[in-house]
Design an enzyme around this catalytic site. Structure first.
Site, PDB file in Angstrom:
ATOM      1  N   LYS A   1       0.829  -1.217   0.000  1.00 55.13           N
ATOM      2  CA  LYS A   1       0.000   0.000   0.000  1.00 55.13           C
ATOM      3  C   LYS A   1       0.859   1.260   0.000  1.00 55.13           C
ATOM      4  CE  LYS A   1       0.583   1.104   4.552  1.00 55.13           C
ATOM      5  NZ  LYS A   1       0.736   2.405   5.226  1.00 55.13           N
TER       6      LYS A   1
ATOM      7  N   SER B   1      -0.048  10.843   5.296  1.00 55.12           N
ATOM      8  CA  SER B   1       0.804   9.794   4.736  1.00 55.12           C
ATOM      9  C   SER B   1       2.059  10.389   4.110  1.00 55.12           C
ATOM     10  CB  SER B   1       0.034   9.004   3.674  1.00 55.12           C
ATOM     11  OG  SER B   1       0.911   8.230   2.887  1.00 55.12           O
TER      12      SER B   1
END
Length: 340
Positions: A193, A256
């Site tokens: 991911k 992120s």
């Protein structure tokens, strides 16, 4: 003070956040960091000023500079370090382990230089007798540390260990723990991911919009599932917290690092400058090479990963990489009931 329930190895943002969450749940936790000066600052200020400056440590969280003391104080050792040092950390702690020790890790990566699962690395170094487990799922350190509701998955080498960890760390107020017996799938979802999130960031940095982002997420999930199934993982794992959940979070939220790193590349910044601006380790950058290596070894096609690799390591422009993906041979979306 009560006996130590958990020692956390790694005093970065995520290791600190996990230690805080466990301590907040009433457990005595030790937090070890490799830099003695940093540990001393943790002890003095009772917070991690470098990574989580606004979150005070609970009284039952104790920063510890001695690795021997940290390892021998608890049977539960949670490793939360960057993937490229995971191998060395296991070697460093191995002399202090005993027959009661149990190893858990929250590291999301593959072994640097080989592309091996961290489970394989742990077994090679520690042998077959020490129980192993993984914490993984859609979590950002700051939200976990301040007590916002968070869900995570634990996968362990035996059901009893998994059940005990679930009961030990579940907190009705903010921290929900799910079990999953699929150690391979849980590991792969947490690794790949980050690679796909770089791609999603590049797409957004180039101004491609929401349609392109969701296409990358969906086809990225197909790549994760393909590799996982080829390695013996369960498809259902990739529909859960450590697959779809972690992928969507990492690809869509600017907390992120991997997504932000990709955005900077998509805006034309070079890799070195983008790394400098992020200021912390970008696991997806480190692991793209290893994921590609693993996929080629297994014989699984991963076109998004392949193009991200060429952008990061072969000097390919983000425009060329996007054109390569868009001009691929047309195909069916679904094959044998799986989104391939």
């Amino acid at each position: 003070m009560n006996a130590v329930s958990m020692t956390v190895i790694g005093a970065g943002s995520y290791g600190t956040a996990l230690a805080i969450a466990f301590a907040r749940n009433g457990h005595h936790v030790l937090l070890w960091g490799y830099n003695p000066q940093h540990v001393r600052e943790l002890q003095i200020h009772r917070c991690n000023q470098a990574f989580l400056p606004d979150v005070q440590f609970p009284d039952n969280l104790s920063p510890e500079a001695s690795l021997e003391t940290a390892i021998t104080a608890s049977r539960n050792i949670l490793i939360a370090v960057p993937s490229h040092v995971f191998h060395q950390v296991l070697y460093n702690i191995q002399p202090y382990l005993n027959q009661h020790s149990r190893i858990i890790w929250a590291t999301k990566g593959l072994e640097h230089g080989t592309g091996r699962l961290l489970q394989e690395v742990a077994r090679e170094i520690l042998g077959d007798k020490i129980p192993l487990a993984i914490f993984s799922g859609p979590t950002f350190a700051k939200e976990l540390a301040i007590g916002l509701p968070t869900a995570i998955t634990v996968a362990a080498s035996n059901a009893e260990f998994s059940e005990e960890l679930q009961q030990l760390f579940h907190c009705d107020k903010s921290f929900r723990v799910y079990k999953n017996p699929d150690m391979i799938g849980v590991q792969l979802g947490g690794v790949i991911k980050n690679v796909i999130a770089i791609g999603a960031g590049i797409s957004d940095g180039m101004g491609f919009g929401a349609n392109a982002r969701i296409a990358l997420i969906t086809r990225g999930l197909a790549e994760i599932s393909r590799l996982g199934i080829a390695m013996g993982a369960e498809l259902s794992t990739f529909m859960g917290m450590t697959g779809l959940g972690d992928l969507v979070l990492t690809c869509t939220d600017n907390q992120s690092r991997n997504r932000r790193f990709g955005i900077l590349l998509g805006q034309g910044m070079d890799i070195e400058e983008a790394e400098k601006q992020i200021g912390q380790i970008v696991e997806g950058y480190l692991n793209t090479k290893e994921v590609r290596m693993l996929a080629r070894r297994i014989g699984v096609e991963m076109p998004i990963t392949e193009q991200i690799y060429h952008v990061l390591y072969s000097g390919k422009s983000v425009v060329e990489a996007a054109n390569t993906l868009l001009s691929r041979t047309l195909k069916d979306e679904i094959h044998d009931k799986v989104c391939f």
